[in-house]
Motif scaffolding. Structure first.
Motif, PDB file in Angstrom:
ATOM      1  N   MET A 172       0.850  -1.177   0.000  1.00  0.00           N
ATOM      2  CA  MET A 172       0.000   0.000   0.000  1.00  0.00           C
ATOM      3  C   MET A 172       0.896   1.242   0.000  1.00  0.00           C
ATOM      4  N   LEU A 173       0.705   2.114  -0.989  1.00  0.00           N
ATOM      5  CA  LEU A 173       1.496   3.345  -1.070  1.00  0.00           C
ATOM      6  C   LEU A 173       0.812   4.451  -0.273  1.00  0.00           C
ATOM      7  N   ARG A 174       1.532   4.961   0.699  1.00  0.00           N
ATOM      8  CA  ARG A 174       1.033   6.088   1.494  1.00  0.00           C
ATOM      9  C   ARG A 174       1.124   7.341   0.617  1.00  0.00           C
ATOM     10  N   VAL A 222       3.824   4.929 -11.458  1.00  0.00           N
ATOM     11  CA  VAL A 222       4.333   4.946 -10.091  1.00  0.00           C
ATOM     12  C   VAL A 222       4.747   3.539  -9.672  1.00  0.00           C
ATOM     13  N   LEU A 223       3.907   2.558  -9.967  1.00  0.00           N
ATOM     14  CA  LEU A 223       4.221   1.182  -9.584  1.00  0.00           C
ATOM     15  C   LEU A 223       5.461   0.667 -10.311  1.00  0.00           C
ATOM     16  N   ALA A 279       8.910  -0.426  -8.478  1.00  0.00           N
ATOM     17  CA  ALA A 279       9.547  -1.725  -8.737  1.00  0.00           C
ATOM     18  C   ALA A 279      11.005  -1.528  -9.121  1.00  0.00           C
ATOM     19  N   LEU A 280      11.274  -0.490  -9.902  1.00  0.00           N
ATOM     20  CA  LEU A 280      12.648  -0.200 -10.319  1.00  0.00           C
ATOM     21  C   LEU A 280      13.524   0.141  -9.116  1.00  0.00           C
ATOM     22  N   ASP A 340      11.799  -1.981 -19.806  1.00  0.00           N
ATOM     23  CA  ASP A 340      10.357  -2.183 -19.786  1.00  0.00           C
ATOM     24  C   ASP A 340       9.625  -0.859 -19.577  1.00  0.00           C
ATOM     25  N   ALA A 341      10.095  -0.038 -18.640  1.00  0.00           N
ATOM     26  CA  ALA A 341       9.468   1.267 -18.374  1.00  0.00           C
ATOM     27  C   ALA A 341       9.572   2.173 -19.590  1.00  0.00           C
ATOM     28  N   ALA A 342      10.730   2.159 -20.259  1.00  0.00           N
ATOM     29  CA  ALA A 342      10.909   2.988 -21.456  1.00  0.00           C
ATOM     30  C   ALA A 342       9.967   2.544 -22.559  1.00  0.00           C
ATOM     31  N   MET A 343       9.792   1.240 -22.711  1.00  0.00           N
ATOM     32  CA  MET A 343       8.886   0.742 -23.745  1.00  0.00           C
ATOM     33  C   MET A 343       7.449   1.143 -23.448  1.00  0.00           C
ATOM     34  N   HIS A 344       7.038   1.054 -22.181  1.00  0.00           N
ATOM     35  CA  HIS A 344       5.679   1.454 -21.819  1.00  0.00           C
ATOM     36  C   HIS A 344       5.459   2.943 -22.054  1.00  0.00           C
TER      37      HIS A 344
END
Length: 146
Positions: free
Chosen positions: A1-3, A116-117, A121-122, A136-140
């Motif tokens: 859970m992200l505060r 954000v997720l 993860a990174l 993966d983040a760059a591709m998204h």
């Protein structure tokens, strides 16, 4: 859970963001703030993982808030929220995870939450896995639906 902390000088914008965020799984709004100074206090008190931060506010702007936090050990993930696109480059220059234009739409908020997720993860990935996650983040980021 992200505060999560929501910062905006417009009460209706705070109410809207909190309502949208309450519907998102994995996020918990722990506090809100209406000024940059209040945001600094709330960040240092509540230590949120994520801050949805308005750019234009009286006194300290959202960009000023991030600049004031640069020396802190744990800078939260930042998603800027603004009615103006003119601050986007500056926002990404200070490592914002995302930049959302007002009025905030649910679909856009879901996309920001996904970013954000991925960023989270990174941060937590072991060093040898970070390259794959960055790719993966760059591709998204490049393959966004029109």
């Amino acid at each position: 859970m992200l505060r999560t902390l929501v910062v905006d000088d417009e009460p209706l914008a705070v109410e809207l963001m909190c309502g949208l965020l309450d519907a998102e799984s994995g996020l918990e709004v722990v506090s809100t703030a209406r000024t940059g100074r209040q945001a600094l206090g709330a960040i240092r008190t509540h230590k949120p993982d994520l801050v949805f931060l308005d750019v234009e506010m009286p006194g300290l702007s959202g960009l000023d808030v991030v600049a004031s936090l640069q020396s802190d050990d744990q800078l939260p993930l930042i998603v800027f929220v603004s009615a103006f696109d003119k601050y986007a480059i500056e926002a990404f220059d200070v490592n914002a995870v995302d930049y959302i234009l007002k009025p905030v739409e649910r679909g856009r908020l879901i996309a920001a939450n996904a970013a954000v997720l991925r960023s989270r993860a990174l941060e937590r990935a072991p060093a040898d896995g970070r390259t794959c996650l960055r790719l993966d983040a760059a591709m998204h980021a490049r393959i966004r639906p029109a």
